[in-house]
Design a protein around this motif. Structure first.
Motif, PDB file in Angstrom:
ATOM      1  N   GLN A 132       0.822  -1.199   0.000  1.00 36.13           N
ATOM      2  CA  GLN A 132       0.000   0.000   0.000  1.00 36.13           C
ATOM      3  C   GLN A 132       0.865   1.262   0.000  1.00 36.13           C
ATOM      4  O   GLN A 132       0.541   2.262  -0.632  1.00 36.13           O
ATOM      5  CB  GLN A 132      -0.919   0.007   1.226  1.00 36.13           C
ATOM      6  CG  GLN A 132      -1.968  -1.088   1.228  1.00 36.13           C
ATOM      7  CD  GLN A 132      -2.958  -0.906   0.095  1.00 36.13           C
ATOM      8  OE1 GLN A 132      -3.392   0.208  -0.173  1.00 36.13           O
ATOM      9  NE2 GLN A 132      -3.308  -1.992  -0.565  1.00 36.13           N
ATOM     10  N   SER A 133       1.978   1.205   0.705  1.00 33.50           N
ATOM     11  CA  SER A 133       2.894   2.343   0.756  1.00 33.50           C
ATOM     12  C   SER A 133       3.451   2.650  -0.625  1.00 33.50           C
ATOM     13  O   SER A 133       3.584   3.824  -1.010  1.00 33.50           O
ATOM     14  CB  SER A 133       4.026   2.051   1.736  1.00 33.50           C
ATOM     15  OG  SER A 133       4.986   3.094   1.730  1.00 33.50           O
ATOM     16  N   LYS A 134       3.760   1.615  -1.394  1.00 36.27           N
ATOM     17  CA  LYS A 134       4.272   1.812  -2.749  1.00 36.27           C
ATOM     18  C   LYS A 134       3.248   2.532  -3.624  1.00 36.27           C
ATOM     19  O   LYS A 134       3.578   3.472  -4.354  1.00 36.27           O
ATOM     20  CB  LYS A 134       4.640   0.466  -3.377  1.00 36.27           C
ATOM     21  CG  LYS A 134       5.904  -0.158  -2.824  1.00 36.27           C
ATOM     22  CD  LYS A 134       6.243  -1.418  -3.594  1.00 36.27           C
ATOM     23  CE  LYS A 134       7.548  -2.030  -3.079  1.00 36.27           C
ATOM     24  NZ  LYS A 134       7.933  -3.233  -3.856  1.00 36.27           N
ATOM     25  N   MET A 135       2.002   2.075  -3.550  1.00 37.92           N
ATOM     26  CA  MET A 135       0.967   2.689  -4.371  1.00 37.92           C
ATOM     27  C   MET A 135       0.699   4.127  -3.941  1.00 37.92           C
ATOM     28  O   MET A 135       0.409   4.993  -4.771  1.00 37.92           O
ATOM     29  CB  MET A 135      -0.307   1.841  -4.318  1.00 37.92           C
ATOM     30  CG  MET A 135      -0.140   0.510  -5.040  1.00 37.92           C
ATOM     31  SD  MET A 135      -1.655  -0.453  -5.120  1.00 37.92           S
ATOM     32  CE  MET A 135      -1.735  -1.052  -3.442  1.00 37.92           C
ATOM     33  N   TYR A 136       0.814   4.381  -2.663  1.00 40.69           N
ATOM     34  CA  TYR A 136       0.628   5.743  -2.173  1.00 40.69           C
ATOM     35  C   TYR A 136       1.742   6.650  -2.691  1.00 40.69           C
ATOM     36  O   TYR A 136       1.499   7.786  -3.118  1.00 40.69           O
ATOM     37  CB  TYR A 136       0.598   5.757  -0.650  1.00 40.69           C
ATOM     38  CG  TYR A 136       0.447   7.139  -0.062  1.00 40.69           C
ATOM     39  CD1 TYR A 136      -0.744   7.854  -0.197  1.00 40.69           C
ATOM     40  CD2 TYR A 136       1.513   7.737   0.617  1.00 40.69           C
ATOM     41  CE1 TYR A 136      -0.874   9.126   0.331  1.00 40.69           C
ATOM     42  CE2 TYR A 136       1.392   9.004   1.150  1.00 40.69           C
ATOM     43  CZ  TYR A 136       0.192   9.698   1.004  1.00 40.69           C
ATOM     44  OH  TYR A 136       0.069  10.961   1.526  1.00 40.69           O
ATOM     45  N   GLU A 137       2.980   6.170  -2.685  1.00 38.46           N
ATOM     46  CA  GLU A 137       4.103   6.962  -3.181  1.00 38.46           C
ATOM     47  C   GLU A 137       3.990   7.206  -4.678  1.00 38.46           C
ATOM     48  O   GLU A 137       4.367   8.277  -5.169  1.00 38.46           O
ATOM     49  CB  GLU A 137       5.421   6.261  -2.848  1.00 38.46           C
ATOM     50  CG  GLU A 137       5.763   6.260  -1.366  1.00 38.46           C
ATOM     51  CD  GLU A 137       7.110   5.607  -1.091  1.00 38.46           C
ATOM     52  OE1 GLU A 137       8.095   6.015  -1.738  1.00 38.46           O
ATOM     53  OE2 GLU A 137       7.161   4.701  -0.244  1.00 38.46           O
ATOM     54  N   ILE A 138       3.469   6.228  -5.416  1.00 36.45           N
ATOM     55  CA  ILE A 138       3.241   6.420  -6.852  1.00 36.45           C
ATOM     56  C   ILE A 138       2.225   7.538  -7.073  1.00 36.45           C
ATOM     57  O   ILE A 138       2.380   8.384  -7.965  1.00 36.45           O
ATOM     58  CB  ILE A 138       2.743   5.112  -7.507  1.00 36.45           C
ATOM     59  CG1 ILE A 138       3.858   4.057  -7.521  1.00 36.45           C
ATOM     60  CG2 ILE A 138       2.233   5.365  -8.916  1.00 36.45           C
ATOM     61  CD1 ILE A 138       5.045   4.423  -8.366  1.00 36.45           C
TER      62      ILE A 138
END
Length: 387
Positions: free
Chosen positions: A307-313
């Protein structure tokens, strides 16, 4: 001009043709065709030329002579199920008038209704047949057990039925979705060659085949003087990269295989929508997609790290002044090994939003791409060869 200088000029032209990279003819065309040209009085030609200026490009599919737009319109999920025929017509019309010239469908989309609706719209619009490309797929596993497979019978009869639904004399590309382990590869290749020779399709290709299966089909075609596949259609997005980035480029250089990709949004994961840390599956409620729910509804996709990756994207997209969806599509378009990225839309407005990805792609410079890579941490690499 002397004969010698004229001879040198001809040699330069020939050399340029020999060494010119495939699918780079739009530069020459833009230089030769001005807005005042008589040909530009054709509304479609004018729109296509203006679209080129905003990022839409036409590329040869692999090393074939077929030129397609770098964005194509898919009918999966939407046509025949989520939207009405009237809305489908609006979407298809917008795509065509924006310069998109390739439309993708399949015999199992919405239980054959997608092909029927696409055929009805094409007949109603009356567009010049040479101005668009139709691809349809035959699913070896999409029929009852007694009719399942990729036998000569299933392929020829399946394509004939698709043509009836599409109300066309032929499709441009017949795609075989998934290889049939119970059918000899020679039979599949010979059946597809027959379809090409009979004028039922212009080309044939594969979808969701492994590189080993594709090479087998190519080898069989060359061995028995048959027609090899020209394209592989496969999944590609920020979380599914290995096949497109490692293996398909090698097939392009070895046998001229083209690449079309689908699901740049990772089935809705890359939409930038979050709900208490759980990514919303925009297509998870569609029937018969339990496999997709298993894949993207797993504990891994719901994990805080994922989820953190998608948020950073989504933060990178915000910095670029675009949506996460536009960034996801633009990221796919940035890959030079992809000849066409298929997108779908449930409204004309959504398609228009997707088309704006063409303007985002040029802004994905090395710095931005490096930033995305640091977030994803999944760049595929070949395993070292160990003796």
């Amino acid at each position: 001009m002397s004969i010698k200088s004229e001879h040198n000029k001809v040699n330069v032209i020939i050399q340029n043709r020999v060494h010119a990279p495939i699918a780079s003819l739009e530069c020459m065309e833009e230089g030769m065709m001005s807005i005042d040209s008589p040909l530009m009085s054709n509304p479609f030609c004018r729109q296509a030329s203006l679209s080129n200026l905003s990022g839409l490009r036409y590329r040869n599919l692999g090393k074939s002579g077929l030129r397609i737009s770098n964005i194509g319109l898919g009918t999966w999920v939407t046509f025949g199920s989520q939207i009405s025929e009237e809305v489908a017509e609006e979407i298809l019309t917008l795509a065509y008038e924006s310069g998109i010239n390739i439309f993708d469908t399949a015999d199992v989309y919405a239980s054959e209704r997608a092909e029927i609706i696409l055929g009805n719209i094409l007949k109603k619009k009356g567009w010049r047949r040479s101005s668009y490309v139709i691809t349809t797929k035959l699913f070896w596993g999409g029929r009852p057990d007694t009719e399942r497979g990729l036998s000569r019978k299933q392929i020829i009869e399946g394509l004939t039925e698709s043509l009836e639904r599409l109300q066309l004399n032929c499709v441009d590309i017949l795609l075989i979705n998934k290889a049939d382990p119970m059918c000899p590869m020679e039979e599949v290749v010979r059946a597809c060659t027959y379809c090409v020779n009979q004028g039922l399709t212009m080309y044939w290709g594969t979808s969701r085949w492994s590189s080993v299966e594709i090479m087998e089909a190519y080898t069989v075609a060359r061995q028995f003087n048959q027609i090899p596949p020209v394209v592989e259609q496969t999944e590609y997005h920020m979380f599914q990269r290995e096949k497109v980035e490692l293996f398909l480029p090698e097939l392009f250089h070895k046998i001229g295989m083209g690449t079309m990709t689908w699901s740049p949004q990772a089935f809705g994961l890359l939409t930038g929508k979050f709900d208490e840390g759980i990514q919303l599956l925009s297509r998870g409620s569609v029937r018969n997609f339990s496999a997709l729910q298993d894949k993207f509804g797993s504990e891994e996709s719901r994990s805080p790290h994922h989820q953190s990756k998608m948020y950073e994207i989504s933060l990178i997209a915000e910095k670029l002044g675009c949506t996460a969806t536009q960034l996801a599509i633009a990221w796919c378009l940035k890959n030079e090994n992809i000849h066409c990225v298929l997108v779908s839309a449930s409204t004309p407005e959504q398609l228009d939003e997707h088309l704006h990805s063409l303007q985002i792609a040029p802004h994905l410079n090395a710095l931005i791409m490096s930033e995305i890579e640091k977030v994803l941490e999944n760049k595929p690499e070949r395993q070292p060869f160990i003796r």
